[in-house]
Design a protein around this motif. Structure first.
Motif, short mmCIF file in Angstrom:
data_model
loop_
_atom_site.label_atom_id
_atom_site.label_comp_id
_atom_site.label_asym_id
_atom_site.label_seq_id
_atom_site.Cartn_x
_atom_site.Cartn_y
_atom_site.Cartn_z
N ARG A 233 0.84 -1.20 0.00
CA ARG A 233 0.00 0.00 0.00
C ARG A 233 0.87 1.25 0.00
NH1 ARG A 233 -2.55 0.01 5.16
NH2 ARG A 233 -3.00 -2.13 4.52
N ALA A 234 1.93 1.24 0.79
CA ALA A 234 2.83 2.39 0.85
C ALA A 234 3.51 2.61 -0.50
CB ALA A 234 3.87 2.18 1.95
N ALA A 235 3.85 1.51 -1.18
CA ALA A 235 4.49 1.65 -2.49
C ALA A 235 3.54 2.27 -3.50
CB ALA A 235 4.95 0.27 -2.97
N VAL A 236 2.30 1.83 -3.51
CA VAL A 236 1.31 2.40 -4.43
C VAL A 236 1.07 3.87 -4.12
CG1 VAL A 236 -1.12 2.31 -5.13
CG2 VAL A 236 0.18 0.20 -4.92
N ALA A 272 -4.99 2.43 -5.33
CA ALA A 272 -4.64 2.37 -6.75
C ALA A 272 -5.78 2.86 -7.63
CB ALA A 272 -4.26 0.93 -7.12
N HIS A 273 -7.00 2.47 -7.32
CA HIS A 273 -8.14 2.91 -8.12
C HIS A 273 -8.33 4.42 -8.03
CE1 HIS A 273 -9.18 -1.37 -8.26
NE2 HIS A 273 -10.01 -1.07 -9.22
N GLY A 274 -8.11 4.99 -6.85
CA GLY A 274 -8.23 6.43 -6.71
C GLY A 274 -7.20 7.19 -7.54
N ILE A 275 -5.99 6.65 -7.65
CA ILE A 275 -4.96 7.29 -8.47
C ILE A 275 -5.33 7.22 -9.94
CG2 ILE A 275 -2.54 7.15 -9.18
CD1 ILE A 275 -1.98 6.00 -6.34
N HIS A 303 -14.13 4.41 -10.44
CA HIS A 303 -12.83 5.08 -10.54
C HIS A 303 -12.13 4.73 -11.85
CE1 HIS A 303 -12.99 7.04 -6.81
NE2 HIS A 303 -12.64 6.05 -6.02
N LEU A 304 -12.22 3.46 -12.26
CA LEU A 304 -11.60 3.06 -13.52
C LEU A 304 -12.26 3.75 -14.70
CD1 LEU A 304 -11.15 -0.78 -12.96
CD2 LEU A 304 -9.40 0.98 -12.86
N VAL A 305 -13.58 3.84 -14.67
CA VAL A 305 -14.29 4.51 -15.76
C VAL A 305 -13.92 5.98 -15.80
CG1 VAL A 305 -16.57 5.10 -16.67
CG2 VAL A 305 -16.16 2.83 -15.70
N ARG A 306 -13.78 6.61 -14.65
CA ARG A 306 -13.35 8.02 -14.62
C ARG A 306 -11.96 8.17 -15.23
NH1 ARG A 306 -13.78 10.11 -8.73
NH2 ARG A 306 -12.75 11.91 -9.68
N GLY A 307 -11.09 7.21 -14.97
CA GLY A 307 -9.77 7.26 -15.58
C GLY A 307 -9.85 7.19 -17.10
N LEU A 308 -10.69 6.29 -17.62
CA LEU A 308 -10.87 6.18 -19.07
C LEU A 308 -11.53 7.43 -19.63
CD1 LEU A 308 -12.02 2.45 -19.31
CD2 LEU A 308 -9.83 3.39 -20.08
#
Length: 586
Positions: A233-236, A272-275, A303-308
């Motif tokens: 989690r810290a790495a992400v 990850a999804h938020g990023i 979140h994935l759809v927002r990224g797309l």
């Protein structure tokens, strides 16, 4: 290594009466068959959270003499404790700064180097992690890592060894990565390839400030098969921070985030999804990797759809239509070419709690929102009347059917209901009169009502809310320029900027307008870029060549490696506006 417990009695270190000390018994229990995990559990808790630093130093020194006597769990426990105290010391955490702590951690790194070839894969991984965290400049440790890497068969352990090697090389002051790291870049396992690249960057092959992002990447990769969810989690999270800070982060940074999408740890996956949702155009090369994850339910899928959507990928459209009413899928803008497909799903929400959000999207569409005119006319007698009038104005002549209602609002013949479902109407003059008058001009081309309403507001000292409307009227409203001049020196930045825009469009005096706007670019020197800065840049671009003095700071924005505004989306929006402005300035 000396046994401090023999030099200073344990009861003195534990601050108890002689005979009541617990540490010797716990240490003995670690090597006593049948003791189970009780001695280590009690000792580990004390050393991490309760015991004073001087006692921790003494116990660590004793433990580092015992690896050959400990079982696998004991060896990994000692190595994990070394890594934990190294992190605490580096962070400046409380109780980590005891005399002798740095020295005992260096001893811990040497002990870890001796366990790199342990028969247990888990121990080998923890040994590399301890070295990675201590980061002492020790050539012997580096040689042990190199030697073990050539025979290591477990990808996760090998990745840890390579990452640790990069940290030791950096501590030794390596100016460039050694050649022996290169073959691992072609390894069959992607985690190993990523870790090798991390080691190269950390040991001298990275731009300052970038290496830690790739370290986070490789750490996530190496721990995806084994290791703590907290580390992943810290790495992400670190990779996300680097993406928001740098336009061209170290190789593998996005891969770290994408690896987190399918992590078993819910918090890591959520991070990850938020990023991804805020990824902007930098996410475009990875769009194909997002599509398989869209089956996820709820917030993460949104979140994935927002990224797309952020990269204009048409594959996001059907998913958006399916979940248009989702709270997590709310968007402030959508591509205008989506209007025919999305319009029905948006108009269903008009009149509900998301009406204002829908109206903001329609505003961005301009003339493409014309099919919504009947629904917008229905809002002119509601609390949303002012925003709806603004949308009708942006639609322009395509909203001419609303001209009668807009005229009634502008003249004060109609005052919208103040509350939904209530017949109560504000007895005073409605606050949206100027917007309705401006919209009437936009849809009919007749400026009479707009000049009357905006002129009255200007003469009454209420110019700030209508400055943008005055600017659009341009020379038609030149008679009100005298009222604008005092506002060029207003104490409020928004008022100064709005007045400068209107002044230039009403009078053609570009020099005065540019001189007022230029100081408002000062946040760019601190890599800040709020909404006001975006508006200033757009205004300077509209002025064009007479505002060429703004070109140097704007050029710096374009060529900067660091992002402005603190996030990807704001930085990309700024760059679009800046490039347009620079092109206009010649």
């Amino acid at each position: 290594m000396s046994e401090v417990g023999a030099e200073t009695p344990w009861h003195v270190l534990e601050k108890v009466r002689e005979g009541q000390e617990e540490i010797p018994g716990l240490l003995h229990g670690l090597v006593t068959p049948g003791s189970g995990r009780v001695p280590w559990s009690a000792l580990d808790y004390r050393l991490r959270w309760t015991d004073p630093p001087e006692l921790v130093v003494a116990v660590l020194r004793r433990l580092l003499d015992m690896p050959a006597q400990l079982d696998e769990a004991g060896r990994t426990g000692v190595l994990d404790l070394v890594a934990h105290r190294a992190v605490m010391l580096r962070m400046g955490a409380l109780r980590a700064e005891a005399p002798g702590m740095p020295e005992v951690l260096v001893d811990g790194q040497r002990a870890a180097a001796g366990l790199l070839a342990d028969r247990s894969t888990e121990v080998r991984s923890y040994a590399a992690r301890a070295i990675e965290q201590v980061r002492a400049a020790d050539p012997a440790t580096l040689e042990a890592l190199r030697r073990q890497a050539t025979v290591e068969t477990d990808p996760a352990a090998l990745g840890r060894h390579l990452i640790a090697a990069g940290e030791v090389l950096a501590a030794l002051g390596a100016s460039r990565p050694p050649g022996w790291l290169a073959p691992w870049l072609a390894h069959s396992d992607p985690h190993v390839r990523l870790a090798a690249r991390c080691a190269q960057l950390t040991s001298g092959g990275a731009t300052p400030g970038r290496a830690s992002a790739t370290t986070a990447t490789a750490t996530a990769a190496a721990t995806s098969l084994t290791g703590s969810p907290h580390a992943r989690r810290a790495a992400v999270k670190e990779a996300g921070a680097r993406l928001h800070r740098w336009r061209n982060p170290a190789a593998g940074t996005w891969e770290t985030v994408l690896a987190g999408l399918s992590d078993d740890d819910l918090l890591t996956s959520h991070e990850a999804h938020g990023i991804v949702a805020q990824g902007g155009s930098s996410l475009a090369p990875y769009a194909d990797l997002l599509v398989p994850h869209r089956w996820r339910a709820g917030e993460r899928a949104d979140h994935l759809v927002r990224g797309l959507m952020g990269i204009g990928d048409p594959r996001a459209l059907p998913w958006y239509l399916k979940r248009a009413d989702s709270y997590w899928l709310e968007a402030e803008s959508l591509p205008a070419e989506w209007a025919p497909s999305v319009m029905p799903a948006l108009l269903v929400q008009v009149g509900g709690p998301r009406t204002e959000r829908v109206l903001r999207i329609l505003t961005g569409w301009g003339p493409a929102a014309a099919p919504a005119v009947p629904d917008l006319m229905g809002l002119l007698d509601t609390p949303h009347a002012r925003t709806a009038a603004g949308v009708l104005g942006r639609i322009g002549p395509g909203a001419v059917d609303a001209a009668g209602l807009l005229a009634a609002l502008a003249k004060g013949d109609l005052r919208p209901r103040r509350l939904a479902g209530s017949e109560y109407r504000e007895p005073r003059r409605w606050h949206g009169v100027q917007t309705a008058a401006w919209a009437y001009w936009r849809v009919t081309g007749d400026p009479g009502l707009a000049l009357d309403a905006l002129g009255a507001a200007t003469r009454g000292g209420l110019a700030r809310p209508v400055l943008s409307h005055l600017a659009e009227l341009g020379p038609l409203a030149a008679g009100y320029a005298d009222a604008l001049e005092p506002l060029l020196g207003s104490l409020g930045a928004w008022t100064r900027v709005g007045a400068a825009e209107a002044w230039w469009r009403l009078t053609g005096d570009a020099e005065t307008a540019a001189a007022t706007l230029l100081p408002e670019l000062h946040p760019l020197s601190e890599h800040r870029a709020g909404p006001l800065v975006l508006r200033v840049v757009a205004a300077l671009g509209a002025i064009g060549r007479p505002a060429a003095a703004a070109a140097p700071p704007l050029t710096e924005v374009v060529v900067s490696e660091r992002r402005y505004g603190g996030d990807i989306l704001r930085d990309e929006e700024l760059c679009r506006v800046v490039r347009t402005a620079l092109a206009a300035m010649g």
